[in-house]
Design a protein around this motif. Structure first.
Motif, mmCIF file in Angstrom:
data_model
loop_
_atom_site.group_PDB
_atom_site.id
_atom_site.type_symbol
_atom_site.label_atom_id
_atom_site.label_comp_id
_atom_site.label_asym_id
_atom_site.label_seq_id
_atom_site.Cartn_x
_atom_site.Cartn_y
_atom_site.Cartn_z
ATOM 1 N N ALA A 24 0.901 -1.447 -0.152
ATOM 2 C CA ALA A 24 0.066 -0.230 0.126
ATOM 3 C C ALA A 24 0.984 1.211 -0.175
ATOM 4 C CB ALA A 24 -0.841 0.245 1.332
ATOM 5 N N GLN A 50 3.574 2.193 2.659
ATOM 6 C CA GLN A 50 3.867 1.213 3.630
ATOM 7 C C GLN A 50 4.851 0.042 3.048
ATOM 8 O OE1 GLN A 50 0.419 -0.629 5.330
ATOM 9 N NE2 GLN A 50 -0.750 1.181 5.512
ATOM 10 N N GLU A 86 -12.265 -4.551 1.370
ATOM 11 C CA GLU A 86 -12.268 -3.617 2.051
ATOM 12 C C GLU A 86 -11.448 -2.567 1.716
ATOM 13 O OE1 GLU A 86 -14.918 -3.224 3.926
ATOM 14 O OE2 GLU A 86 -15.251 -5.277 4.564
ATOM 15 N N PRO A 87 -11.599 -1.167 2.043
ATOM 16 C CA PRO A 87 -10.574 -0.335 1.477
ATOM 17 C C PRO A 87 -9.043 -0.717 1.871
ATOM 18 C CG PRO A 87 -12.925 0.811 2.360
ATOM 19 C CD PRO A 87 -12.658 -0.838 2.524
ATOM 20 N N TRP A 88 -8.943 -1.192 3.250
ATOM 21 C CA TRP A 88 -7.772 -1.158 3.561
ATOM 22 C C TRP A 88 -7.090 -2.354 2.694
ATOM 23 C CZ3 TRP A 88 -11.740 -1.415 6.900
ATOM 24 C CH2 TRP A 88 -12.108 -2.834 7.184
ATOM 25 N N ASP A 89 -7.804 -3.145 1.832
ATOM 26 C CA ASP A 89 -6.894 -4.127 0.842
ATOM 27 C C ASP A 89 -6.431 -3.357 -0.303
ATOM 28 O OD1 ASP A 89 -9.712 -6.314 1.668
ATOM 29 O OD2 ASP A 89 -7.670 -6.441 2.105
ATOM 30 N N THR A 90 -6.760 -2.200 -0.283
ATOM 31 C CA THR A 90 -6.043 -1.267 -1.598
ATOM 32 C C THR A 90 -4.540 -1.145 -1.579
ATOM 33 O OG1 THR A 90 -8.028 0.414 -1.642
ATOM 34 C CG2 THR A 90 -6.052 0.884 -2.614
ATOM 35 N N ALA A 91 -3.935 -1.683 -2.847
ATOM 36 C CA ALA A 91 -2.568 -1.866 -2.607
ATOM 37 C C ALA A 91 -2.092 -2.387 -3.889
ATOM 38 C CB ALA A 91 -2.262 -2.964 -1.646
ATOM 39 N N THR A 96 -7.828 -1.453 -6.073
ATOM 40 C CA THR A 96 -8.407 -0.115 -5.357
ATOM 41 C C THR A 96 -9.630 -0.637 -5.013
ATOM 42 O OG1 THR A 96 -6.997 1.271 -6.548
ATOM 43 C CG2 THR A 96 -8.755 2.031 -5.511
ATOM 44 N N SER A 155 -12.991 1.091 -3.303
ATOM 45 C CA SER A 155 -13.307 2.291 -2.866
ATOM 46 C C SER A 155 -14.715 2.539 -3.423
ATOM 47 C CB SER A 155 -12.781 3.375 -3.498
ATOM 48 O OG SER A 155 -13.294 4.868 -3.311
#
Length: 116
Positions: free
Chosen positions: A40, A43, A85-90, A113, A115
């Motif tokens: 991400a 990170q 989920e949004p935190w899977d965006t990478a 992405t 979103s």
């Protein structure tokens, strides 16, 4: 030179699904393991899932129960991603560990992405 080519990334709404594919230029028997990592923005690259040459899967805790790693034929690796989920965006990278243990191989990455 081993090549790994990912595909299947894109934009999806929260709760949606995507399937990533990785086509390897050599068959699985050339590797000790294959897998998926992700990075991400801002990170470090982190493990998502791996599968051993014998077919044993291993999952990182954040994605257990939502993602499934699998193989098809001798050269294609998949990552089925559900309930995104949004935190899977990478950026998701395909990975292979050479059977010699001397080097690793990486694909160019595919953007996922999540979103609304």
């Amino acid at each position: 030179q081993v090549q790994l080519v990912e595909s299947g990334g894109g934009l999806v709404q929260p709760g949606g699904s995507l399937t990533l594919s990785c086509l390897a230029s050599e068959n699985f028997l050339s590797f000790n393991a294959m897998g998926w990592y992700r990075q991400a923005p801002g990170q470090e690259r982190e493990l998502v899932a791996t599968i051993s040459r014998r077919g044993t899967p291993n999952y990182a805790d954040p994605i257990k129960g939502r993602f499934t790693i699998s193989r098809s034929g001798l050269q294609t690796l998949y990552l089925q991603m559900n309930n995104l989920e949004p935190w899977d965006t990478a950026v998701y990278y395909c990975y292979a560990a050479d059977k010699s243990g001397l080097r690793d191989y990486w694909g160019q990455g595919t953007q996922v992405t999540v979103s609304s």
